[in-house]
Design a protein around this motif. Structure first.
Motif, PDB file in Angstrom:
ATOM      1  N   ASP A   1       0.831  -1.272   0.049  1.00 49.35           N
ATOM      2  CA  ASP A   1      -0.025   0.105  -0.030  1.00 49.35           C
ATOM      3  C   ASP A   1       0.926   1.376   0.045  1.00 49.35           C
ATOM      4  O   ASP A   1       0.474   2.360  -0.664  1.00 49.35           O
ATOM      5  N   ALA A   2       2.147   1.181   0.730  1.00 46.40           N
ATOM      6  CA  ALA A   2       2.880   2.350   0.871  1.00 46.40           C
ATOM      7  C   ALA A   2       3.368   2.668  -0.516  1.00 46.40           C
ATOM      8  O   ALA A   2       3.582   3.748  -0.858  1.00 46.40           O
ATOM      9  N   GLU A   3       3.912   1.456  -1.317  1.00 46.78           N
ATOM     10  CA  GLU A   3       4.791   1.621  -2.273  1.00 46.78           C
ATOM     11  C   GLU A   3       3.539   2.196  -3.382  1.00 46.78           C
ATOM     12  O   GLU A   3       4.228   3.167  -4.399  1.00 46.78           O
ATOM     13  N   LYS A   4       2.508   1.799  -3.413  1.00 41.84           N
ATOM     14  CA  LYS A   4       1.418   2.371  -4.187  1.00 41.84           C
ATOM     15  C   LYS A   4       1.162   3.816  -4.205  1.00 41.84           C
ATOM     16  O   LYS A   4       1.213   4.555  -5.117  1.00 41.84           O
ATOM     17  N   ARG A   5       1.114   4.078  -2.823  1.00 39.09           N
ATOM     18  CA  ARG A   5       0.967   5.675  -2.612  1.00 39.09           C
ATOM     19  C   ARG A   5       2.024   6.584  -3.007  1.00 39.09           C
ATOM     20  O   ARG A   5       1.819   7.548  -3.603  1.00 39.09           O
ATOM     21  N   ARG A   6       3.064   5.999  -2.743  1.00 36.12           N
ATOM     22  CA  ARG A   6       4.435   6.666  -3.114  1.00 36.12           C
ATOM     23  C   ARG A   6       4.638   7.088  -4.802  1.00 36.12           C
ATOM     24  O   ARG A   6       4.896   7.988  -5.123  1.00 36.12           O
ATOM     25  N   LYS A   7       4.246   5.710  -5.485  1.00 38.29           N
ATOM     26  CA  LYS A   7       4.572   5.810  -6.833  1.00 38.29           C
ATOM     27  C   LYS A   7       3.381   6.910  -7.505  1.00 38.29           C
ATOM     28  O   LYS A   7       3.491   7.707  -8.386  1.00 38.29           O
ATOM     29  N   LYS A   8       1.997   6.771  -6.890  1.00 41.59           N
ATOM     30  CA  LYS A   8       1.097   7.695  -7.119  1.00 41.59           C
ATOM     31  C   LYS A   8       1.300   9.136  -7.096  1.00 41.59           C
ATOM     32  O   LYS A   8       1.203  10.157  -7.958  1.00 41.59           O
ATOM     33  N   LEU A   9       2.200   9.375  -5.955  1.00 45.29           N
ATOM     34  CA  LEU A   9       2.511  10.888  -5.559  1.00 45.29           C
ATOM     35  C   LEU A   9       3.578  11.412  -6.353  1.00 45.29           C
ATOM     36  O   LEU A   9       3.679  12.415  -6.858  1.00 45.29           O
ATOM     37  N   LEU A  10       4.579  10.533  -6.791  1.00 48.80           N
ATOM     38  CA  LEU A  10       5.687  10.687  -7.713  1.00 48.80           C
ATOM     39  C   LEU A  10       5.291  10.888  -9.128  1.00 48.80           C
ATOM     40  O   LEU A  10       5.922  11.829  -9.860  1.00 48.80           O
TER      41      LEU A  10
ATOM     42  N   ASN B   1      11.796  14.720  -4.699  1.00 53.21           N
ATOM     43  CA  ASN B   1      11.321  13.437  -5.263  1.00 53.21           C
ATOM     44  C   ASN B   1      12.519  12.344  -4.982  1.00 53.21           C
ATOM     45  O   ASN B   1      12.278  11.211  -4.556  1.00 53.21           O
ATOM     46  N   HIS B   2      13.521  13.110  -5.698  1.00 49.26           N
ATOM     47  CA  HIS B   2      14.547  11.633  -5.758  1.00 49.26           C
ATOM     48  C   HIS B   2      15.183  11.154  -4.158  1.00 49.26           C
ATOM     49  O   HIS B   2      15.358  10.114  -3.989  1.00 49.26           O
ATOM     50  N   LYS B   3      15.158  12.309  -3.199  1.00 49.18           N
ATOM     51  CA  LYS B   3      15.423  11.864  -1.934  1.00 49.18           C
ATOM     52  C   LYS B   3      14.422  11.156  -1.358  1.00 49.18           C
ATOM     53  O   LYS B   3      14.650  10.063  -0.456  1.00 49.18           O
ATOM     54  N   LYS B   4      12.937  11.532  -1.492  1.00 53.02           N
ATOM     55  CA  LYS B   4      12.088  10.861  -1.171  1.00 53.02           C
ATOM     56  C   LYS B   4      12.049   9.150  -1.631  1.00 53.02           C
ATOM     57  O   LYS B   4      11.774   8.351  -0.810  1.00 53.02           O
ATOM     58  N   ASN B   5      12.281   9.169  -2.806  1.00 51.95           N
ATOM     59  CA  ASN B   5      12.526   7.874  -3.327  1.00 51.95           C
ATOM     60  C   ASN B   5      13.522   7.087  -2.761  1.00 51.95           C
ATOM     61  O   ASN B   5      13.276   5.720  -2.643  1.00 51.95           O
ATOM     62  N   LYS B   6      14.717   7.600  -2.851  1.00 50.16           N
ATOM     63  CA  LYS B   6      15.766   6.838  -2.049  1.00 50.16           C
ATOM     64  C   LYS B   6      15.470   6.488  -0.647  1.00 50.16           C
ATOM     65  O   LYS B   6      15.768   5.333  -0.290  1.00 50.16           O
ATOM     66  N   LYS B   7      14.682   7.273   0.088  1.00 50.52           N
ATOM     67  CA  LYS B   7      14.366   7.031   1.260  1.00 50.52           C
ATOM     68  C   LYS B   7      13.493   5.939   1.357  1.00 50.52           C
ATOM     69  O   LYS B   7      13.402   4.982   2.411  1.00 50.52           O
TER      70      LYS B   7
END
Length: 407
Positions: free
Chosen positions: A264-273, A292-298
């Motif tokens: 679920d968290a991965e889906k939300r993260r991809k949707k926001l990106l 976005n890059h920092k959030k993606n790495k995190k």
């Protein structure tokens, strides 16, 4: 409980081992003297594996103790101080101590004096160690089990409720959780701790006339009075349900929740990106691409950590669930313990020992911060390596493991 289950087991590394039965049996580690003429397939497997087990267990224990010492050294470094790592440190201590205690038993009962009952092997000193180990092994292994449950609970809170997790599952509360687990488990294991006594007999009567009046000693449950019988049965169900099945059920539930929450968290993260512009494609200008890059790495780092911890939990689950099921069946089905559980005692031992020593491999292969810290501590051989690892150490110390959640 069935009548043939009165002396159900002397605990080993797993908290469940082969029994000292009414017929003399020194089998805290599977040394079973069968009175059944027909030898089952499981009994044949036991006879084949027993001579191998001692050597294999000794090797696994040596490497496992070293691996857990390395885990403790790395996880207690300043840059590794997180609530997750506090729990993992407690797990490494309990696993390492369990394997260290098993090592002399494997040497004495399998390698030095072989697997057959004899006055040279089954001495009073050996029986005293056996009784101590029967008590100690259950406590430390049960601590490992419940620390794994605690780890799963902490990680689920971190990824499901990030803000609350940072506030409520901090380092201090992780230390408190470890202390509570140790105290509660020790109290729960009191019935097991007072349930044994040492017996003795003439070897000539028990294992053959060639031994004459030489004495052999073994450990069995106290069962001379009705109260001792009650404690024996009560202890069995405490071990089977609270130490085995309940934590296995909890680990299963939290493993499912961890996987679901990660997805679920991965889906939300991809949707926001996908909704946020990154660059114009020509000039290279960005609006919030760096963020976005920092959030993606995190997010990737957090997912890797969760995946690694999930593997730790699942390996424990795969090891403990069969033991829990077999323990309960032993109390419900007549003859099950003698004919099924006892022949599998050594195999259950070695699987548990391997699981106790495998976490170091998981940390090294799946956690960059663990690897960097390990290299910084143990592999500073050249000035170039020292400068490189020192830089890595400073960088990881500055990131400080993503708000107490990452290894």
């Amino acid at each position: 409980m069935n009548d043939d289950f009165s002396g159900y087991h002397i605990p080993n590394v797993t908290g469940n081992n082969s029994a000292v039965l009414d017929v003399f049996d020194t089998s805290t580690m599977g040394n079973y003297v069968s009175t059944v003429e027909e030898i089952s397939g499981l009994r044949k497997f036991e006879e084949w594996y027993k001579p191998i087990h001692g050597y294999l267990a000794a090797i696994v224990c040596v490497f496992g103790v070293i691996a857990n010492i390395l885990n403790i050294v790395v996880l207690t470094r300043k840059n590794m101080q997180t609530s997750t790592n506090v729990i993992l440190t407690g797990l490494a201590i309990s696993d390492g101590v369990t394997m260290a205690a098993y090592f002399p038993w494997a040497l004495w009962m399998y390698i030095i004096y072989g697997t057959d009952v004899s006055p040279k092997r089954d001495t009073l000193e050996c029986a005293r160690f056996q009784m101590w180990y029967a008590i100690f092994s259950v406590i430390v292994h049960s601590i490992s089990i419940w620390l794994t449950v605690t780890l799963a609970v902490f990680r689920f809170i971190f990824i499901r409720f990030p803000r609350r997790g940072t506030r409520y599952c901090n380092i201090q509360r992780a230390k408190l959780a470890v202390v509570i687990v140790v105290i509660v488990v020790t109290i729960v294991c009191i019935p097991n701790s007072v349930n044994y006594e040492i017996y003795d007999g003439f070897a000539g009567e028990i294992i053959g006339p060639q031994w004459g009046n030489a004495s052999v000693y073994w450990v069995n449950q106290k069962k001379n009075t009705d109260f001792q019988e009650f404690i024996n049965k009560f202890n069995f169900w405490i071990q089977a349900l609270l130490v085995k099945l309940l934590p296995c059920v909890m680990l299963t539930v939290f493993s499912f929740l961890l996987v679901k929450t990660m997805r679920d968290a991965e889906k939300r993260r991809k949707k926001l990106l996908s909704k946020t512009p990154v660059s114009d494609g020509e000039s290279g200008a960005t609006s919030s691409g760096g963020g976005n890059h920092k959030k993606n790495k995190k997010g990737n780092r957090s997912n890797r950590t969760t995946t690694m911890l999930l593997l730790v939990v699942l390996l424990f689950l795969l090891t403990e669930t069969p033991q829990g099921v077999l323990s309960v069946l032993s109390g419900l089905i007549k003859g099950f313990f003698r004919n099924v559980y006892t022949p599998l005692g050594d195999l259950i031992d070695i699987v548990a020992l391997i699981n106790n020593g495998i976490n170091f491999v998981l940390y090294c292969t799946m956690s960059k911060q663990f690897r960097d810290t390990f290299f910084n501590i143990f592999l500073r051989n050249s000035p170039g390596d020292r400068r490189k690892t020192t830089t890595t150490y400073i960088t990881t110390q500055q990131t400080h493991a993503t708000k107490d959640s990452d290894v």
